[in-house]
Design a protein around this motif. Structure first.
Motif, short mmCIF file in Angstrom:
data_model
loop_
_atom_site.label_atom_id
_atom_site.label_comp_id
_atom_site.label_asym_id
_atom_site.label_seq_id
_atom_site.Cartn_x
_atom_site.Cartn_y
_atom_site.Cartn_z
N GLN A 49 -6.71 -1.22 2.78
CA GLN A 49 -7.16 -1.27 2.19
C GLN A 49 -6.80 -0.77 0.83
OE1 GLN A 49 -8.04 3.48 1.99
NE2 GLN A 49 -10.93 3.06 1.77
N SER A 50 -6.86 -0.91 -0.21
CA SER A 50 -5.81 -1.36 -2.10
C SER A 50 -5.63 0.14 -1.78
CB SER A 50 -6.61 -1.52 -2.73
OG SER A 50 -5.85 -1.70 -3.48
N ALA A 51 -4.33 0.97 -2.20
CA ALA A 51 -4.33 2.47 -2.58
C ALA A 51 -4.03 2.61 -4.44
CB ALA A 51 -3.04 2.54 -1.87
N MET A 52 -4.41 1.11 -4.46
CA MET A 52 -3.74 1.37 -6.08
C MET A 52 -4.83 0.01 -6.76
SD MET A 52 -1.12 4.10 -6.70
CE MET A 52 -0.67 3.70 -8.18
N ASP A 53 -5.48 0.56 -8.15
CA ASP A 53 -6.15 -0.78 -9.15
C ASP A 53 -5.11 -1.91 -9.54
OD1 ASP A 53 -8.18 0.67 -9.14
OD2 ASP A 53 -7.84 1.44 -10.68
N GLY A 54 -5.29 -2.56 -8.81
CA GLY A 54 -4.22 -3.50 -9.06
C GLY A 54 -4.67 -5.63 -8.89
N TYR A 55 -3.55 -5.42 -8.37
CA TYR A 55 -3.84 -7.81 -7.98
C TYR A 55 -3.33 -7.21 -6.57
CZ TYR A 55 -5.10 -7.77 -12.48
OH TYR A 55 -6.13 -8.39 -13.84
N ALA A 56 -3.93 -7.90 -5.88
CA ALA A 56 -3.62 -8.28 -4.60
C ALA A 56 -3.18 -9.93 -3.74
CB ALA A 56 -4.92 -8.37 -3.32
N VAL A 57 -2.38 -9.79 -3.88
CA VAL A 57 -1.63 -11.04 -4.14
C VAL A 57 -0.78 -11.60 -2.27
CG1 VAL A 57 -0.73 -11.50 -6.07
CG2 VAL A 57 0.44 -10.56 -4.18
N HIS A 58 -1.05 -13.11 -2.28
CA HIS A 58 -0.24 -13.64 -0.72
C HIS A 58 1.19 -14.09 -1.83
CE1 HIS A 58 -0.27 -16.60 2.58
NE2 HIS A 58 0.70 -15.96 2.42
N VAL A 103 0.05 -5.30 -6.52
CA VAL A 103 0.85 -5.04 -7.37
C VAL A 103 0.10 -4.09 -8.74
CG1 VAL A 103 2.38 -6.04 -9.54
CG2 VAL A 103 2.28 -7.18 -7.31
N ILE A 104 0.50 -3.39 -8.85
CA ILE A 104 -0.10 -2.62 -9.53
C ILE A 104 -0.31 -2.74 -11.00
CG2 ILE A 104 0.05 -0.41 -8.50
CD1 ILE A 104 2.33 0.38 -11.09
N GLN A 105 -1.51 -2.40 -11.91
CA GLN A 105 -2.13 -2.94 -13.35
C GLN A 105 -0.95 -2.56 -14.60
OE1 GLN A 105 -6.11 -2.27 -13.72
NE2 GLN A 105 -5.55 0.06 -14.32
#
Length: 392
Positions: A49-58, A103-105
């Motif tokens: 689960q994402s803990a923040m608003d941002g971008y999930a990256v590989h 990475v947070i926005q």
């Protein structure tokens, strides 16, 4: 006549935990204690689960990523990200299996579909792992846990709708006295409005004990015997107000003797509340409190409170006692220890005027009791005194 410390110990020794099970809807289980361990039937969280608003990256070696989509909270997609891919993501959203950091926005800039990040990215940052709080099959909460709002929220988040809890005691409140009438009736000469039942009922409600019934008994031996016999057989706790003294029309003590109630103590060396009775018969715990309202409420907080907590199998069974500086002077008459109605604030306490056992006005302004032992004759301003903090 028994000493206070010995009376309290008698209550502790003779009130055994009920340890009876009852099933409650989770939303109505507040302030109960768990009857048995609860094990998680799901993982929490049930997905990465994402803990923040941002971008999930590989992750890859470059600081730039290609934006290939978006995942909102509640979405059930699991896109495959190649090294260098990113998706817009929001707090609580499921993280794709192929993403290894968020990475947070605030730490990115986006131009068209190119995401530029700032600084180093740590693997798994801002990702709540599967089962971070608890994993399926493991202990969620142990038996005995008090169900606070946080505990109820936690269990609800695990999908639990009903819980097995320790049954709270059933309680009967009994008032005696021909002079007592209900509020709202015309007050004729010689009559008094009965207040102890509502006072004690509210004290019980304030402690989250709701299985409470009210009963009024006239000053008559046969009626007193009959009603107390029924209640002792039906209830876990019977609390009687008044009629315990030795006057010609005080029938409570006589009825309890006739019912073969085991007297554990009668009369405590204290002020107020000397004529206090504590006994047991079969499953029932029985208190007969003084009829004077302030004395009855004092005895409730010192003795009945302790009994109820013990019946619920709780660890903290007495009200907290702290040291505080006295803002007042007080001279004690006689050699009995005394509980003084007081107001506590900011590590200091004010002993209030009007300490009569019949007066509730002072008690209505109190949030504490100052305990004055038999060895103390006078309290001076700035003396350190023992304060019992009331649950109000």
């Amino acid at each position: 006549m028994i000493l206070i410390k010995d009376a309290i110990q008698q209550v502790k020794d003779n009130c055994k935990p009920l340890l009876k099970e009852v099933i409650k809807p989770i939303e109505k289980s507040g302030n109960y204690n768990l009857y048995k361990d609860i094990y998680a039937t799901i993982n929490m969280p049930p997905f990465r689960q994402s803990a923040m608003d941002g971008y999930a990256v590989h992750l890859h070696k470059d600081l730039n990523y290609t934006l290939v989509g978006e995942i909102k909270a509640g979405d059930n997609g699991n896109p495959i990200l190649k090294p260098g891919d990113a998706v817009r993501i929001f707090t609580g959203s499921p993280v794709p299996d192929t993403a290894n950091a968020i990475v947070i926005q605030e730490n990115v800039s986006v131009k068209e579909n190119i995401l530029q990040t700032e600084g180093n990215i740590v693997s798994n940052q801002n990702i709540r792992p599967l089962g971070e709080q608890v994993t399926k099959g493991n202990l969620a909460l142990p038996k005995g846990t008090k169900l606070t709002p946080a505990a109820i929220g936690y269990l609800t988040g695990l999908g639990i709708t009903d819980v097995s809890v320790l049954k709270k005691p059933s309680i009967a409140l009994v008032t005696t006295g021909n002079e007592l009438i209900d509020a709202g009736q015309p007050l004729t000469y010689g009559k008094l409005y009965e207040s102890n039942s509502k006072m004690l009922q509210n004290a019980l409600y304030n402690l989250k004990f709701y299985d409470v019934t009210l009963h009024k008994i006239e000053d008559d031996f046969n009626k007193t015997y009959s009603i107390l016999n029924t209640l002792i057989n039906e209830k876990d706790v019977v609390i009687i107000s008044g009629g315990i003294s030795v006057g010609d029309y005080d029938f409570v003590g006589k009825a309890l003797d006739a019912l073969e109630v085991d007297t554990l103590f009668y009369k405590v060396k204290q002020k107020p509340g000397k004529p206090l009775f504590f006994g047991k018969k079969d499953q029932a715990t029985i208190f007969a409190l003084p009829g004077n309202p302030a004395a009855a409420l004092t005895c409730f907080y010192i003795y009945v409170y302790t009994a109820l907590q013990k019946l619920m199998n709780r660890d903290s069974i007495e009200l907290p006692r702290i040291k505080a500086k006295s803002n007042s002077e007080f001279n004690k008459k006689g050699d009995r220890p005394q509980f003084l109605k007081a107001h506590y604030s900011n590590q200091s306490v004010t002993i209030l005027e009007g300490q009569s056992s019949a007066m509730l006005q002072t008690f209505a302004l109190s949030n504490a009791l100052v305990f004055m032992p038999s060895t103390t004759d006078k309290i001076n301003i700035n003396d350190q005194v023992e304060v019992i903090v009331l649950p109000i």
